[in-house]
Motif scaffolding. Sequence first.
Motif, PDB file in Angstrom:
ATOM      1  N   TYR A  64       1.080  -1.369  -0.177  1.00 23.88           N
ATOM      2  CA  TYR A  64      -0.163   0.198  -0.280  1.00 23.88           C
ATOM      3  C   TYR A  64       1.124   1.101   0.096  1.00 23.88           C
ATOM      4  O   TYR A  64       0.638   2.186  -0.771  1.00 23.88           O
ATOM      5  CB  TYR A  64      -0.978   0.200   1.283  1.00 23.88           C
ATOM      6  N   ALA A  65       1.803   1.712   0.826  1.00 26.48           N
ATOM      7  CA  ALA A  65       2.539   2.442   0.972  1.00 26.48           C
ATOM      8  C   ALA A  65       3.569   2.656  -0.582  1.00 26.48           C
ATOM      9  O   ALA A  65       3.390   3.632  -0.728  1.00 26.48           O
ATOM     10  CB  ALA A  65       3.296   2.512   2.045  1.00 26.48           C
ATOM     11  N   VAL A  66       3.799   1.540  -0.238  1.00 30.19           N
ATOM     12  CA  VAL A  66       4.513   2.263  -1.719  1.00 30.19           C
ATOM     13  C   VAL A  66       4.017   1.880  -3.341  1.00 30.19           C
ATOM     14  O   VAL A  66       4.582   2.885  -3.815  1.00 30.19           O
ATOM     15  CB  VAL A  66       5.869   0.475  -2.061  1.00 30.19           C
ATOM     16  N   SER A  67       3.039   1.384  -2.960  1.00 33.83           N
ATOM     17  CA  SER A  67       1.956   2.098  -4.501  1.00 33.83           C
ATOM     18  C   SER A  67       1.667   3.802  -4.649  1.00 33.83           C
ATOM     19  O   SER A  67       1.986   4.065  -5.170  1.00 33.83           O
ATOM     20  CB  SER A  67       1.204   1.437  -4.368  1.00 33.83           C
ATOM     21  N   ILE A  68       1.346   3.756  -3.086  1.00 33.28           N
ATOM     22  CA  ILE A  68       0.674   5.159  -3.110  1.00 33.28           C
ATOM     23  C   ILE A  68       1.950   6.050  -3.040  1.00 33.28           C
ATOM     24  O   ILE A  68       1.947   7.197  -3.931  1.00 33.28           O
ATOM     25  CB  ILE A  68      -0.003   6.042  -2.056  1.00 33.28           C
ATOM     26  N   VAL A  69       3.308   5.816  -2.962  1.00 36.97           N
ATOM     27  CA  VAL A  69       4.388   6.712  -3.148  1.00 36.97           C
ATOM     28  C   VAL A  69       4.808   6.787  -4.130  1.00 36.97           C
ATOM     29  O   VAL A  69       4.735   7.910  -4.497  1.00 36.97           O
ATOM     30  CB  VAL A  69       5.337   6.432  -2.394  1.00 36.97           C
ATOM     31  N   LEU A  70       4.825   5.524  -5.252  1.00 39.84           N
ATOM     32  CA  LEU A  70       4.872   6.119  -6.099  1.00 39.84           C
ATOM     33  C   LEU A  70       3.720   6.247  -7.033  1.00 39.84           C
ATOM     34  O   LEU A  70       4.317   7.423  -8.471  1.00 39.84           O
ATOM     35  CB  LEU A  70       5.104   4.657  -7.010  1.00 39.84           C
ATOM     36  N   PHE A  71       2.846   6.116  -7.013  1.00 38.48           N
ATOM     37  CA  PHE A  71       1.434   6.582  -7.561  1.00 38.48           C
ATOM     38  C   PHE A  71       1.255   8.116  -7.239  1.00 38.48           C
ATOM     39  O   PHE A  71       1.338   9.277  -8.500  1.00 38.48           O
ATOM     40  CB  PHE A  71       0.208   6.703  -7.282  1.00 38.48           C
ATOM     41  N   ALA A  72       2.032   8.902  -6.313  1.00 44.63           N
ATOM     42  CA  ALA A  72       2.235  10.043  -5.930  1.00 44.63           C
ATOM     43  C   ALA A  72       3.523  10.135  -6.770  1.00 44.63           C
ATOM     44  O   ALA A  72       3.450  12.247  -7.175  1.00 44.63           O
ATOM     45  CB  ALA A  72       2.734   9.906  -3.960  1.00 44.63           C
ATOM     46  N   LEU A  73       4.442   9.993  -6.537  1.00 47.50           N
ATOM     47  CA  LEU A  73       5.845  10.978  -7.570  1.00 47.50           C
ATOM     48  C   LEU A  73       4.926  10.861  -9.044  1.00 47.50           C
ATOM     49  O   LEU A  73       5.079  12.238  -9.837  1.00 47.50           O
ATOM     50  CB  LEU A  73       7.131   9.167  -7.176  1.00 47.50           C
ATOM     51  N   ALA A  74       4.374   9.975  -9.538  1.00 48.87           N
ATOM     52  CA  ALA A  74       3.910   9.952 -11.266  1.00 48.87           C
ATOM     53  C   ALA A  74       2.815  11.040 -11.333  1.00 48.87           C
ATOM     54  O   ALA A  74       2.893  12.180 -12.241  1.00 48.87           O
ATOM     55  CB  ALA A  74       3.225   8.440 -11.521  1.00 48.87           C
TER      56      ALA A  74
END
Length: 271
Positions: free
Chosen positions: A142-152
């Motif tokens: 969850y945390a990893v995906s949110i961070v990566l999508f936030a970056l995108a």
Amino acid sequence: MLDGVSIALLEVITFILGCFLGSFLGVVIWRVPNHISIVNPKRSFCANCNAQIAWYDNIPLLSYAVLGGRCRHCKERIPLRCPAQEALTGLCMAAVVYGAVAGEYSWWALPAFLYVMAISIVVAYIDIDHHLILNVIVVPSYAVSIVLFALASGMTNNWGALGRAVICGAILYVFYFVLSIIWAGGMGDGDVKLAFLLGMNMGWLGWKQFIVGAFMAFIVGGLLALIQMVRKKVSIHGGIPFGPSMVVGAWIGVFAGQVIADLYLRIVGLA
């Protein structure tokens, strides 16, 4: 804009790297459910004789072919699923990269989709083997995906996509939670937690991808259940892990959700 040769070279490189990743994912898939460290007590070893596997015997696809599909030390046959899993990971990663090449999503979103694809493969295999979707795999994602999508979202100035991703993850989580109560024994807690991750993955792209992907999970699951019942492998009461169907359905939504939704709307005269 990449030309045809550059695209082909990129896909080949991605496939090769994906095969190496698939080899590592195989270690995760086997060791984590069996409570074995992925780094200790030693690197890759034969499950039959415990002999450590040398690096030159651990090259994806190639080593399997050179060894004739058998352990160098004890001559025990290496399961065919090992090279198949490596090749599958390579193909899946190449497909994800091609999605960026084709403009389905931005290059900034590529790390997020590559990451979720890797997690999807691990989750599907473990669920097939053990009928389990492990918190240690899904929840940190969850945390990893949110961070990566936030970056995108930040790099493309598309914060609406991140908000939609979280909303879609929450919607699918609640839907599966309610379904787990109604269909006790047929839907587990792991499916509920996986729903949030896959919902975000589809939702970042759009509502059409989300709706199609969520729906396709049940189409795929129904077809697999029907095939298994015809083969008399399971009964009508269940016995088939639903995680793999969720994963396949979600990625159908990612890769083809827009096309499927538009086709459906044209057929019913709404587009």
